[in-house]
Scaffold this motif. Structure first.
Motif, PDB file in Angstrom:
ATOM      1  N   MET A   1      10.474  40.839 -12.708  1.00 58.75           N
ATOM      2  CA  MET A   1      11.150  40.537 -11.578  1.00 58.75           C
ATOM      3  C   MET A   1      12.691  41.251 -11.453  1.00 58.75           C
ATOM      4  O   MET A   1      13.316  41.403 -12.536  1.00 58.75           O
ATOM      5  N   ASP A   2      12.774  41.709 -10.279  1.00 62.76           N
ATOM      6  CA  ASP A   2      14.113  42.756 -10.150  1.00 62.76           C
ATOM      7  C   ASP A   2      15.208  41.513  -9.884  1.00 62.76           C
ATOM      8  O   ASP A   2      15.224  40.466  -9.398  1.00 62.76           O
ATOM      9  N   PRO A   3      16.240  42.224 -10.295  1.00 61.46           N
ATOM     10  CA  PRO A   3      17.640  41.505  -9.880  1.00 61.46           C
ATOM     11  C   PRO A   3      17.880  41.402  -8.487  1.00 61.46           C
ATOM     12  O   PRO A   3      17.626  42.399  -7.683  1.00 61.46           O
ATOM     13  N   HIS A   4      18.570  40.333  -8.092  1.00 61.49           N
ATOM     14  CA  HIS A   4      18.755  40.094  -6.627  1.00 61.49           C
ATOM     15  C   HIS A   4      20.380  40.658  -6.237  1.00 61.49           C
ATOM     16  O   HIS A   4      21.053  40.297  -6.774  1.00 61.49           O
ATOM     17  N   LEU A   5      20.312  41.773  -5.225  1.00 61.48           N
ATOM     18  CA  LEU A   5      21.671  42.516  -5.138  1.00 61.48           C
ATOM     19  C   LEU A   5      21.865  42.537  -3.765  1.00 61.48           C
ATOM     20  O   LEU A   5      22.653  43.117  -3.323  1.00 61.48           O
ATOM     21  N   SER A   6      21.396  41.463  -2.855  1.00 58.18           N
ATOM     22  CA  SER A   6      21.698  41.344  -1.560  1.00 58.18           C
ATOM     23  C   SER A   6      23.113  41.252  -1.326  1.00 58.18           C
ATOM     24  O   SER A   6      23.817  41.427  -0.669  1.00 58.18           O
ATOM     25  N   ALA A   7      23.896  40.322  -2.338  1.00 62.75           N
ATOM     26  CA  ALA A   7      25.381  40.372  -1.894  1.00 62.75           C
ATOM     27  C   ALA A   7      26.244  41.594  -2.596  1.00 62.75           C
ATOM     28  O   ALA A   7      27.570  41.481  -2.164  1.00 62.75           O
ATOM     29  N   ILE A   8      25.624  42.563  -3.046  1.00 65.61           N
ATOM     30  CA  ILE A   8      26.510  43.897  -3.303  1.00 65.61           C
ATOM     31  C   ILE A   8      26.570  44.626  -2.220  1.00 65.61           C
ATOM     32  O   ILE A   8      25.626  44.655  -1.251  1.00 65.61           O
ATOM     33  N   THR A  17      20.930  49.193  -9.148  1.00 65.93           N
ATOM     34  CA  THR A  17      19.540  49.234  -9.495  1.00 65.93           C
ATOM     35  C   THR A  17      19.073  50.118 -10.543  1.00 65.93           C
ATOM     36  O   THR A  17      18.082  49.544 -11.323  1.00 65.93           O
ATOM     37  N   ALA A  18      19.644  51.362 -10.432  1.00 66.74           N
ATOM     38  CA  ALA A  18      19.266  52.220 -11.499  1.00 66.74           C
ATOM     39  C   ALA A  18      20.039  51.777 -12.761  1.00 66.74           C
ATOM     40  O   ALA A  18      19.353  51.874 -13.951  1.00 66.74           O
ATOM     41  N   THR A  19      20.938  51.249 -12.946  1.00 67.47           N
ATOM     42  CA  THR A  19      21.560  50.840 -14.064  1.00 67.47           C
ATOM     43  C   THR A  19      21.005  49.559 -14.573  1.00 67.47           C
ATOM     44  O   THR A  19      20.897  49.510 -15.994  1.00 67.47           O
ATOM     45  N   LEU A  20      20.444  48.753 -13.826  1.00 69.56           N
ATOM     46  CA  LEU A  20      19.858  47.744 -14.437  1.00 69.56           C
ATOM     47  C   LEU A  20      18.218  47.569 -14.512  1.00 69.56           C
ATOM     48  O   LEU A  20      17.574  46.785 -14.579  1.00 69.56           O
ATOM     49  N   ALA A  21      17.811  48.907 -14.554  1.00 71.62           N
ATOM     50  CA  ALA A  21      16.325  49.341 -14.887  1.00 71.62           C
ATOM     51  C   ALA A  21      15.959  48.835 -15.918  1.00 71.62           C
ATOM     52  O   ALA A  21      16.536  48.717 -17.092  1.00 71.62           O
TER      53      ALA A  21
END
Length: 444
Positions: A1-8, A17-21
């Protein structure tokens, strides 16, 4: 599951996204991340403020900073440190055997037993350098010093500036299983050892006075414990000297108590005997006083002078009520003397009569006449003789009693009677008597 970054912010989502790969190989490095961040930032976007830089060189400055950050690590490496109990155990295991025995005594002196038997309430204390080293042989001092240095290097002990030694904290007890086992096994010994150490330090601090020695049953308890204490927990020489002094003083006190008992008991027995004898003497004196007082009362009429003396004597013997009554009776007694009357011969011409002044008693008979002196002397004079004196001359009856004449020498005291002093006869000192060269005869 990918992290949820909608608030960023949308402009930062690709970078995050690349950093949290999930695959570490796909994650950008620090320098690459900073460069991409600078390129993605547009002027006036608020992400990077380049207005204050000379010639708009904000991007160059960020690039130079990223290169320097890449050469200098941002985080230092974490140093792995073993737990406290493990470090203490490793330090103990690396000590020689004599030093390990010294370590046991050292640590038990530093642990204060609590009220709970499981050791949960135990605490730690600071031991002064004199308690650990003074009075010991050089070998024991060396072993104790190695134990202190080894555990201090391991972080289990702390040496104070004045030379005192203490555990690093109470956490050493639950952290080191060996120390917990020692504390539980030698609970009684460490309690008495610390009590002895405290008393010894106070004794030395106050000049080794006898008042600071242990008293009561405590010295005997410590001496009994000393016979069974393990060799590794035996008191140090200074503490043994303290126990020896306490035992000496205790024996001296027992000896003095025994001597006092031996001395006091005879004194008490003698005192009791004396009091009993004095009480018996007092009772005997009271009984004698009562007897003398009763005798005085019985002699009031027969021997009044003796009765007076006995009344005074009875009160001097013991002031009992009977003696006091006899004394008062002597003071109020009217009869002062009794006289034994001479015997009177039978016959009509025998009898007795008083002289005219009442100071003499004449006893007459046909064969002889006697005179008894009845005068009362002055208080300071001696009592006259009460022995009847035989009067000279012969007795002649004249016209019935008590009229009579006496024939005898020219001078002599004569008896009384009515009309006895008739001229030419003269009166003597007693009065009522007559004398003459040929005697006197009664005249009618």
């Amino acid at each position: 599951m990918d992290p949820h970054l909608s608030a960023i912010d949308p402009r930062l989502r690709p970078l995050l996204t690349a950093t949290l790969a999930k695959d570490p190989a796909r994650r950008p490095g620090i320098q690459d991340l900073l460069i991409r961040l600078v390129r993605a930032a547009a002027p006036g976007s608020g992400l990077v403020d380049t207005a204050g830089t000379e010639g708009g060189g904000g991007e160059d400055r960020l690039r130079a900073g990223a290169e320097q950050a890449d050469r200098s690590p941002l985080y230092t490496a974490t140093l792995a440190v073993a737990p406290l109990g493990e470090r203490a155990e490793n330090a103990y295991a690396g000590l020689p055997a004599p030093t390990q025995r010294a370590t046991l005594e050292l640590l038990l002196r530093l642990v204060v037993p609590g009220g709970a038997e499981d050791g949960s309430q135990s605490s730690v204390r600071t031991a002064h350098r004199s308690e650990l080293f003074d009075g010991r042989p050089a070998s024991e001092q060396q072993a104790m010093a190695l134990a202190v240095d080894g555990l201090t290097a391991a972080g289990a002990l702390v040496v104070e500036p004045d030379g005192g030694v203490r555990p690093v904290s109470t956490a050493l007890l639950p952290a080191w299983s060996r120390l917990r086992g020692w504390a539980a096994h030698h609970r009684v010994s460490r309690t008495r050892l610390q009590r002895l150490a405290q008393a010894t330090n106070r004794w030395h601090a106050h000049g080794r006075r006898g008042e600071d020695l242990l008293s009561g049953s405590e010295p005997r308890t410590l001496l009994d414990w000393l016979a069974t204490v393990p060799a590794d927990l035996r008191p140090k020489p200074a503490e043994l000297q303290f126990l020896t002094a306490a035992r000496t003083v205790r024996r001296r006190r027992q000896l003095l108590a025994g001597l006092a008992g031996v001395t006091v008991l005879p004194l008490l027995a003698g005192t009791v005997t004396y009091l009993q004898n004095r009480e018996a003497d007092a009772r005997q004196a009271e009984a004698q006083a009562c007897t003398v007082a009763q005798t005085a009362q019985n002699l009031r009429n027969a021997e009044p002078d003796t009765a007076m003396l006995l009344g005074l004597t009875s009160y001097r013997i013991a002031p009992v009520p009977e003696a006091l009554g006899a004394l008062y009776g002597s003071l109020t007694q009217r009869t002062t003397e009794t006289i034994a009357l001479p015997s009177i011969e039978n016959g009509t011409d025998s009898g007795m009569a008083l002289t005219q002044s009442g100071s003499g008693l004449v006893v007459y008979s046909p064969t002889r006449t006697t005179l008894t002196d009845l005068t009362t002397p002055a208080p300071a004079a001696s009592r006259p003789s009460r022995t009847p004196r035989v009067l000279p001359g012969a007795y002649t009856w004249v016209e019935g009693s008590p009229r009579y004449v006496l024939r005898g020498p020219a001078i002599g005291p004569l008896a009384s009677g009515s009309g006895m002093a008739v001229s030419p006869c003269r009166t003597d000192d007693l009065g009522g008597g007559v004398t003459g060269p040929e005697g006197c005869r009664r005249r009618r």
